[in-house]
Design a protein around this motif. Structure first.
Motif, PDB file in Angstrom:
ATOM      1  N   ALA A 216      -4.787 -57.357 -14.538  1.00 20.19           N
ATOM      2  CA  ALA A 216      -5.756 -58.015 -13.819  1.00 20.19           C
ATOM      3  C   ALA A 216      -5.314 -59.047 -13.034  1.00 20.19           C
ATOM      4  O   ALA A 216      -5.945 -59.135 -11.725  1.00 20.19           O
ATOM      5  N   ALA A 217      -4.409 -59.871 -13.048  1.00 24.75           N
ATOM      6  CA  ALA A 217      -3.704 -60.625 -12.093  1.00 24.75           C
ATOM      7  C   ALA A 217      -3.139 -59.917 -10.693  1.00 24.75           C
ATOM      8  O   ALA A 217      -3.267 -60.181  -9.907  1.00 24.75           O
ATOM      9  N   ALA A 218      -2.446 -58.732 -11.288  1.00 27.62           N
ATOM     10  CA  ALA A 218      -1.888 -57.959 -10.196  1.00 27.62           C
ATOM     11  C   ALA A 218      -3.148 -57.246  -9.233  1.00 27.62           C
ATOM     12  O   ALA A 218      -3.101 -57.137  -8.123  1.00 27.62           O
ATOM     13  N   SER A 219      -4.257 -56.698  -9.988  1.00 25.41           N
ATOM     14  CA  SER A 219      -5.406 -56.109  -9.249  1.00 25.41           C
ATOM     15  C   SER A 219      -5.874 -57.108  -8.243  1.00 25.41           C
ATOM     16  O   SER A 219      -6.385 -56.909  -7.118  1.00 25.41           O
ATOM     17  N   HIS A 220      -5.916 -58.519  -8.622  1.00 28.69           N
ATOM     18  CA  HIS A 220      -6.443 -59.591  -7.713  1.00 28.69           C
ATOM     19  C   HIS A 220      -5.435 -60.306  -6.910  1.00 28.69           C
ATOM     20  O   HIS A 220      -5.711 -61.276  -5.974  1.00 28.69           O
TER      21      HIS A 220
ATOM     22  N   GLY B  41     -12.616 -67.211 -14.056  1.00 31.26           N
ATOM     23  CA  GLY B  41     -11.567 -66.153 -14.071  1.00 31.26           C
ATOM     24  C   GLY B  41     -10.320 -66.430 -13.653  1.00 31.26           C
ATOM     25  O   GLY B  41      -9.294 -66.209 -14.322  1.00 31.26           O
ATOM     26  N   ALA B  42     -10.277 -67.069 -12.673  1.00 30.71           N
ATOM     27  CA  ALA B  42      -8.937 -67.515 -12.116  1.00 30.71           C
ATOM     28  C   ALA B  42      -8.213 -68.437 -12.939  1.00 30.71           C
ATOM     29  O   ALA B  42      -7.025 -68.260 -13.278  1.00 30.71           O
ATOM     30  N   GLN B  43      -8.939 -69.296 -13.640  1.00 25.55           N
ATOM     31  CA  GLN B  43      -8.400 -70.360 -14.524  1.00 25.55           C
ATOM     32  C   GLN B  43      -7.630 -69.654 -15.793  1.00 25.55           C
ATOM     33  O   GLN B  43      -6.738 -69.786 -16.426  1.00 25.55           O
ATOM     34  N   THR B  44      -8.717 -68.382 -16.129  1.00 23.24           N
ATOM     35  CA  THR B  44      -8.285 -67.744 -17.377  1.00 23.24           C
ATOM     36  C   THR B  44      -7.024 -67.141 -17.283  1.00 23.24           C
ATOM     37  O   THR B  44      -6.341 -67.041 -18.243  1.00 23.24           O
ATOM     38  N   LEU B  45      -7.033 -66.471 -16.044  1.00 22.23           N
ATOM     39  CA  LEU B  45      -5.688 -65.638 -15.729  1.00 22.23           C
ATOM     40  C   LEU B  45      -4.476 -66.678 -15.540  1.00 22.23           C
ATOM     41  O   LEU B  45      -3.344 -66.145 -16.149  1.00 22.23           O
ATOM     42  N   LEU B  46      -4.646 -67.632 -15.065  1.00 25.60           N
ATOM     43  CA  LEU B  46      -3.670 -68.642 -14.808  1.00 25.60           C
ATOM     44  C   LEU B  46      -3.128 -69.191 -16.110  1.00 25.60           C
ATOM     45  O   LEU B  46      -1.944 -69.204 -16.338  1.00 25.60           O
ATOM     46  N   ASP B  47      -3.947 -69.545 -17.133  1.00 27.32           N
ATOM     47  CA  ASP B  47      -3.682 -69.827 -18.493  1.00 27.32           C
ATOM     48  C   ASP B  47      -2.901 -68.905 -19.306  1.00 27.32           C
ATOM     49  O   ASP B  47      -1.889 -69.111 -19.580  1.00 27.32           O
ATOM     50  N   GLY B  48      -3.336 -67.618 -19.049  1.00 31.74           N
ATOM     51  CA  GLY B  48      -2.538 -66.536 -19.612  1.00 31.74           C
ATOM     52  C   GLY B  48      -1.164 -66.219 -19.021  1.00 31.74           C
ATOM     53  O   GLY B  48      -0.232 -65.939 -19.624  1.00 31.74           O
ATOM     54  N   LEU B  49      -1.105 -66.419 -17.626  1.00 29.02           N
ATOM     55  CA  LEU B  49       0.313 -66.049 -17.002  1.00 29.02           C
ATOM     56  C   LEU B  49       1.069 -67.284 -17.220  1.00 29.02           C
ATOM     57  O   LEU B  49       2.470 -66.952 -17.390  1.00 29.02           O
TER      58      LEU B  49
ATOM     59  N   ILE C 163      -3.839 -59.079 -18.861  1.00 32.63           N
ATOM     60  CA  ILE C 163      -3.896 -60.220 -17.961  1.00 32.63           C
ATOM     61  C   ILE C 163      -2.770 -59.957 -16.732  1.00 32.63           C
ATOM     62  O   ILE C 163      -3.214 -60.235 -15.763  1.00 32.63           O
ATOM     63  N   LEU C 164      -1.718 -59.364 -16.946  1.00 28.85           N
ATOM     64  CA  LEU C 164      -0.979 -59.087 -15.936  1.00 28.85           C
ATOM     65  C   LEU C 164      -1.224 -57.983 -15.010  1.00 28.85           C
ATOM     66  O   LEU C 164      -1.427 -58.240 -13.803  1.00 28.85           O
TER      67      LEU C 164
END
Length: 332
Positions: free
Chosen positions: A26-30, A56-64, A23-24
């Motif tokens: 992928a978030a950094a990649s984008h 995808g954005a919501q999934t990453l936000l939830d994970g972060l 998650i981290l």
């Protein structure tokens, strides 16, 4: 607490710990942290700015949020102060490139059971060599880790007030110590000894800091290249010891001792383990990376460093914490 009262939550989080890296990374990649810092407040805005799907954005936000790197409030999302400091692109302490690098390394960890059985890397390809193309990404990605450590060491040594000093950085990688210290002291000069492909990266990065005219590189293997005799006021041995065995560390530290002027100081930076091996947590974990990637390396104890430095001719040895998982060791 009895066994009946225990819950498996922590074990489940550890078993699924690779999701934190994923998650981290992928978030950094984008560049999600950078977009949040710039004012994006929800999944739709992040998706538009990052060029990714809203799902995808919501999934990453939830994970972060789960990881404690993003928080919810005032009708939207925002970086925590930790994420704002260490994951927003353009800041000198940004670790986003390192997060992306580790995402690409996740597969290697699956070989750890066999690596543990044989006691080292499974193939020669995993051992670091001069012409490995990963240096271009790795050297730049890890530079940010050393910024707070280099600053701490500079304060301990009062580099800014030291006047005309000569600095030797053994295996200096990105040149971050030289860049930081030369920026603090306009009368200082620095020499980095490292493999040619790495020095080429360092010359570029140090020049970008505006101090390249006082930075010199020597291309070579620090195991075999001469360091000179009594020519430097300060020497740096940063994140080298953990990839070397005891005898090589003693030999290298003795070479550095000979290269220092009388009264000169050696600065070691590394992940140092307590003598009873009870901590610190990051240093203990990092030993697994060295098992995967080096023939003899590990994270060494304070007692190991003290013994090696004494054998190498140093007698004034001190250990100093930093605002990072690394410890600074000063030896004279």
């Amino acid at each position: 607490m009895t066994a009946d009262e225990l819950a498996p939550d922590r074990i489940m989080r550890l078993i699924n710990g690779y999701w934190a890296t994923g998650i981290l990374g992928a978030a950094a990649s984008h560049a999600l942290f950078t977009h949040l810092e710039a004012g994006a407040r929800d999944a739709d805005q992040l998706a538009e700015r990052a060029g990714i799907s809203a799902r995808g954005a919501q999934t990453l936000l939830d994970g972060l949020v789960s990881l404690g790197l993003v928080e919810v409030g005032d009708g939207g999302y925002r970086n925590t102060i930790e994420a704002a400091t260490f994951l927003v692109e353009g800041k000198p302490t940004c670790l986003s490139s390192f997060a992306q690098l580790k995402l690409a390394h996740m597969g290697a960890v699956s070989t750890l059971p066999e690596t543990v059985r044989v006691g080292g890397p499974l193939t020669d390809a995993t051992v670091e060599v001069a012409d490995n193309p990963h240096w271009e990404k790795l050297v730049q990605a890890i530079a940010a880790q050393s910024v707070p450590v280099a600053t701490t060491a500079a304060e301990l040594l009062r580099v800014a007030e030291a006047g005309e000093i000569s600095i030797l950085d053994v295996g200096g990688g990105s040149g971050i110590y030289s860049a930081t210290w030369l920026s603090l002291n306009p009368a200082a000069r620095a020499t980095q000894l490292d493999w040619g492909p790495i020095n080429a990266i360092a010359r570029r990065l140090v020049a970008e800091r505006g101090v390249g005219d006082r930075f010199t590189c020597v291309d070579g293997d620090f195991h075999t290249t001469d360091f000179g005799t009594a020519v430097h006021d300060i020497a740096v041995y940063s994140h080298i010891a953990h990839q070397e065995g005891p005898q090589d560390n003693i030999a290298l530290l003795a070479k550095i001792r000979g290269a220092l002027k009388p009264g000169g100081t050696l600065v070691i930076c590394d992940f140092v383990v307590d003598d009873d091996r009870s901590g610190p947590p990051f240093a203990l974990l990092f030993a697994a990376e060295m098992l995967l990637k080096s023939r003899q390396g590990t994270t060494w104890r304070q007692a190991d460093y003290h013994a090696w430095l004494t054998k190498a001719g140093f007698d004034d040895i001190s250990f100093h914490p930093t605002p990072s998982p690394a410890t600074v060791i000063l030896a004279r």
